[in-house]
Design a protein around this motif. Structure first.
Motif, PDB file in Angstrom:
ATOM      1  N   GLU A 396       0.805  -1.222   0.000  1.00 37.18           N
ATOM      2  CA  GLU A 396       0.000   0.000   0.000  1.00 37.18           C
ATOM      3  C   GLU A 396       0.837   1.270   0.000  1.00 37.18           C
ATOM      4  O   GLU A 396       1.909   1.310   0.599  1.00 37.18           O
ATOM      5  CB  GLU A 396      -0.882   0.010   1.243  1.00 37.18           C
ATOM      6  N   HIS A 427      -8.083  -4.524   2.081  1.00 35.44           N
ATOM      7  CA  HIS A 427      -6.974  -4.319   3.010  1.00 35.44           C
ATOM      8  C   HIS A 427      -6.031  -3.209   2.527  1.00 35.44           C
ATOM      9  O   HIS A 427      -5.724  -2.281   3.281  1.00 35.44           O
ATOM     10  CB  HIS A 427      -6.210  -5.641   3.179  1.00 35.44           C
ATOM     11  N   GLU A 428      -5.578  -3.321   1.295  1.00 34.84           N
ATOM     12  CA  GLU A 428      -4.557  -2.367   0.823  1.00 34.84           C
ATOM     13  C   GLU A 428      -5.143  -0.971   0.623  1.00 34.84           C
ATOM     14  O   GLU A 428      -4.484   0.031   0.925  1.00 34.84           O
ATOM     15  CB  GLU A 428      -3.883  -2.864  -0.459  1.00 34.84           C
ATOM     16  N   HIS A 431      -5.391   0.682   3.904  1.00 33.55           N
ATOM     17  CA  HIS A 431      -4.143   1.235   4.442  1.00 33.55           C
ATOM     18  C   HIS A 431      -4.034   2.739   4.196  1.00 33.55           C
ATOM     19  O   HIS A 431      -3.205   3.410   4.816  1.00 33.55           O
ATOM     20  CB  HIS A 431      -2.936   0.533   3.822  1.00 33.55           C
ATOM     21  N   GLU A 450      -0.850  -2.745  10.540  1.00 34.75           N
ATOM     22  CA  GLU A 450      -1.522  -3.957  10.049  1.00 34.75           C
ATOM     23  C   GLU A 450      -2.715  -4.346  10.926  1.00 34.75           C
ATOM     24  O   GLU A 450      -3.755  -4.773  10.427  1.00 34.75           O
ATOM     25  CB  GLU A 450      -0.530  -5.115   9.982  1.00 34.75           C
ATOM     26  N   ASN A 453      -5.600  -1.754  10.670  1.00 34.87           N
ATOM     27  CA  ASN A 453      -6.157  -1.840   9.323  1.00 34.87           C
ATOM     28  C   ASN A 453      -6.891  -3.154   9.113  1.00 34.87           C
ATOM     29  O   ASN A 453      -7.964  -3.182   8.512  1.00 34.87           O
ATOM     30  CB  ASN A 453      -5.042  -1.684   8.280  1.00 34.87           C
ATOM     31  N   TYR A 507      -1.146  -8.912  12.501  1.00 33.61           N
ATOM     32  CA  TYR A 507      -2.428  -8.681  11.831  1.00 33.61           C
ATOM     33  C   TYR A 507      -3.599  -9.200  12.665  1.00 33.61           C
ATOM     34  O   TYR A 507      -4.469  -8.458  13.096  1.00 33.61           O
ATOM     35  CB  TYR A 507      -2.469  -9.394  10.466  1.00 33.61           C
TER      36      TYR A 507
HETATM   37 ZN   LIG Z   1      -1.207  -4.509   5.327  1.00 37.11          ZN
END
Ligand SMILES: [Zn+2]
Length: 792
Positions: A396, A427-428, A431, A450, A453, A507
């Motif tokens: 990202e 997800h990206e 970010h 992470e 997010n 994560y």
């Molecule tokens: Zn990530």
């Protein structure tokens, strides 16, 4: 008598508590699990307040970049020239600046060279051994600095320490001053799929085309902050980066048949698109569905030849902390607008024919869904564009990110590919919020980027489709990780480069922790407000873990230190065991001696003012210089002064003292109220170490169910054992702990109890007399007795 009675009660209670603690708390020197984080958190100051908000003197640096660069596809080389304007907003005088040269990751000489332990392999590939051999030789990768001057063109001194470059300033920059640097550089672009790394090329060998993702590519300023000075921890390829916000103008010269996507807004589409493409771009501004600006047919045609001419694409991006771009002749490009609080955001996707079957229907819509959903949970998306690029893996950058998801050759795809692609896009793109805007330091705290997010990714996936197969977020999905041997677990607060289980630790575990706070501990309303407040406070700033922890408590009135301590700072796991259940009913027929008044004989004993004549008393008495007040002021010599000295008469004769009954037999109303109640004592033990709410599902014999939640604070006096007493209207058939798997309990085998014909024991029930509980003074004190004797 009252005094003696209450004294005895106190003694009994204390002994009980002490004995219990000794028995259940073998490790007595560890911090209580409910102790405040205290000095574990940094001391609040004028830059960061104790409430978790930026303080009145909060500051951060700024770096503006003006970059021109040229992509040489034939030689796989990137050459650039940048002007950096660095603003010193800190209260400190700076004598040098630190830059990040991330491409040195690929240099055999200048990389940070973090190594892992390895065994002699039982089998090895030629490529593996070749890589070992190559690692010993100097390769041609890494950044070459060809010029570094100040604004006047005067060369500046610098030194490169692996992936970091320190530039010495001819004159220190004072608070409020700025400095301008000119840097020329170049590097060989690595094969991203073979060599790894954040940026690079992917070769499509059948056609000889490349797909370039250019990231972490120009010399970038490190963050200088109030909480750690320069963030110049080396780049090893894992811990991402911390960067300073600023404005960018970037011009990229690429082969004329390439399509470029980049951070920010393009300033010269007219010079780079065909009239038809430009027309589609205009049409896309108001489209309801994604419109192809570069069509599949155009992309397929472009793949067949290689232009020798060049074109320059110019982009501008304001208030961003980085700039990344992509370039390829293989790209299809589609776009449609999304609206966040009435403001237009162009959502766009770039992908080759290999991904067309997945990206054309889903990508841009997933970008729009992500932007809108994250805006609801955090702050409104502030940038004009959001772009998703299919590039075989995920990473990202502001306004642009690289994702994966290709179809089979026939255009079909598996369910796994589809949800994998949607997950990575959400997800990206997500970010953008963490950490691009709410800008924590990823190199130090992977979980802050992470984990936060991944948590909002989970919320967004859940709102994409009610059957979305989210892997990270629900408590029950983390238990396999939490079951691992302690040697394989590390606290979430571990530095990025030192984490063993990167995926679950950086994560899943933080995302799951936030989800447990939201669903089980705080509730959605309190959590969502506090989390949004954190985002609002720290948008376009550099928050630390303490700022998050403090804000979540400050905005919710929930003391969560126990949760941060357990879930973020320790490797404790949830394993609450229901050890035993006792069943009882009330015996309403019993009578008791205490239900009648009692009379006892009590004697008044001779007073003992001092049980022991200590050394001070003796010395004071023997010291003739000391005058006691009751000697110089004899008016102070009252009844008890005389009584203590035997001057007033005292009497050791026994007196009858009546103790009123404190309890009495039941009345009919109470009898009816409690006759059919069922009483249960549940005994729990904490086998995993982590304190958590105890969630109990009762299944009654009539088939109905009831769930009740006991807050985690029930463990505060004894972290190992809890006993709890319940009164139920119906007889219980079975009990199950955490039926919805909300607390990540790693062992469900000790969570249940079944009533296999348990016979109720009986306990006696009485009614307490009003006021009796407080106790009343009975009998007479010596002063009263003396008066009685004298016949007053
Ligand atoms: Zn990530």
């Amino acid at each position: 008598m009252k005094n003696v009675l209450s004294f005895l009660l106190v003694v009994v209670t204390c002994t009980g508590a002490v004995a219990q603690n000794l028995q259940n708390n073998p490790v007595s020197n560890h911090a209580n699990k409910f102790e405040q984080l205290g000095t574990i958190l940094p001391t609040a100051n004028e830059y960061r307040t104790a409430s978790g908000a930026p303080g009145p003197k909060y500051w951060q640096q700024r770096a503006d970049y003006n970059i021109t660069c040229a992509l040489d596809e034939k030689n796989l080389r990137l050459t650039g020239s940048e002007t950096v304007t660095y603003f010193n907003n800190s209260p400190d005088v700076l004598t040098y600046l630190w830059f990040q040269l991330d491409e040195n990751e690929h240099s055999s000489k200048k990389n940070a060279n973090y190594q892992n332990s390895q065994n002699l392999p039982r089998a090895a590939t030629v490529q593996q051994l070749q890589a070992m051999d190559d690692a010993k030789k100097e390769n041609a990768f890494g950044v070459n600095i060809t010029k570094l001057t100040d604004a006047a063109g005067k060369p500046m001194k610098y030194i490169i320490n692996k992936t970091m470059m320190r530039v010495e300033l001819a004159a220190p920059i004072k608070p409020g001053q700025k400095v301008i640097l000119n840097i020329d550089w170049n590097y060989n672009i690595p094969d991203r799929l073979a060599q790894g790394g954040r940026g690079g090329y992917e070769l499509f060998p059948e056609e000889g085309n490349h797909l370039f993702t250019i990231a972490q590519w120009y010399p970038r300023l490190c963050v200088y902050s109030d909480f750690q000075g320069w963030q110049n921890q080396q780049f090893t390829g894992r811990g991402e980066f911390a960067l300073t916000f600023g404005n960018f103008k970037v011009s990229m010269t690429v082969p004329a048949d390439h399509i470029v996507g980049a951070t920010g807004e393009c300033q010269n589409y007219a010079a780079n698109l065909t009239p038809a493409q430009l027309g589609r771009w205009t049409k896309a501004q108001t489209a309801k569905e994604p419109i192809e600006i570069v069509t599949l047919a155009e992309a397929k045609l472009a793949e067949k030849t290689k232009a020798t001419a060049k074109k320059t694409w110019t982009y501008v991006a304001n208030n961003v902390r980085d700039f990344a771009w992509t370039s390829s002749r293989k790209y299809v490009w589609d776009a449609m607008p999304a609206y966040v609080e009435g403001k237009k955001v162009m959502c766009m996707s770039f992908y080759a024919k290999e991904a067309y079957g997945l990206y054309r229907p889903y990508s841009t819509k997933a970008v729009a869904h992500t932007i809108k959903t994250y805006s609801d949970f955090t702050i409104p998306y502030p940038y004009p564009v959001a772009q998703s690029v299919e590039a075989a893996n995920g990473m990202e950058y502001p306004m642009i990110c690289f994702n994966y998801g290709r179809t089979e050759k026939d255009g079909s795809y598996s369910e796994q590919s589809k949800y994998g692609m949607l997950g990575v896009i959400i997800h990206e793109v997500g970010h953008n919020f963490f950490p691009m805007i709410i800008n924590s330091d990823e190199r130090q705290w992977s979980w802050m980027d992470e984990g936060l997010n991944t948590f909002v990714e989970y919320l967004t996936e859940e709102l994409y489709d009610n059957k979305f197969p989210s892997r990270r977020g629900p408590a029950w999905t983390i238990t396999d990780y939490m079951k691992l041997d302690k040697a394989q677990l590390e606290p979430i607060m571990t530095n990025s480069d030192n984490i063993i289980g990167f995926g679950p630790n950086a994560y899943s575990k933080p995302a799951t922790g936030l989800n447990i706070l939201r669903e089980t501990i705080m509730g959605r309303e309190l959590f969502d407000y506090a989390f949004k407040e954190y985002a609002r406070r720290w948008a376009f700033k550099h928050p630390t873990p303490a700022d998050l922890f403090r804000t979540m408590e400050d905005a919710s009135a929930e003391d969560l230190d126990w949760f941060w301590r357990g879930w973020f700072y320790s490797t404790d796991v949830t394993d609450i065991s229901l050890d035993s259940v006792k069943y009882a009913k009330a015996d309403l027929t019993a009578t008791s001696p205490r239900s009648r008044d009692t009379t006892i004989m009590q004697s008044v004993t001779r007073p003992q003012v001092n049980a022991f004549e200590d050394i001070s008393k003796i010395r004071n008495r023997e010291d003739r210089k000391i005058k006691f007040l009751t000697d110089s002021d004899t008016a102070l010599r009252d009844f008890y002064w005389r009584y203590d000295r035997g001057i007033e008469p005292y009497d050791t004769a026994k007196f009858a003292v009546v103790i009123p009954a404190s309890i009495e037999p039941l009345d009919e109303a109470s009898r009816q109220q409690f006759a059919d109640k069922h009483f249960y004592e549940l005994n729990f033990s904490n086998k995993g170490g982590l304190v958590m709410p105890i969630i109990i599902e009762w299944t009654y014999k009539d088939g109905t169910k009831e769930t009740e939640k006991i807050p985690a604070q029930v463990w505060r006096l004894n972290e190992n054992k809890v006993t709890k007493f319940f009164m139920k209207d119906r007889e219980v058939a079975s009990i199950k702990l955490d039926p919805m798997k909300e607390t990540a309990d790693i062992n469900e085998s000790n969570n249940t109890w079944g009533n296999t014909g348990a016979v109720a024991s009986r306990f006696q029930l009485f009614k307490q007399k009003q006021g009796a509980a407080r106790g009343q003074s009975v009998g007479s004190n010596p002063m009263q007795k003396a008066k009685e004797k004298k016949g007053f």
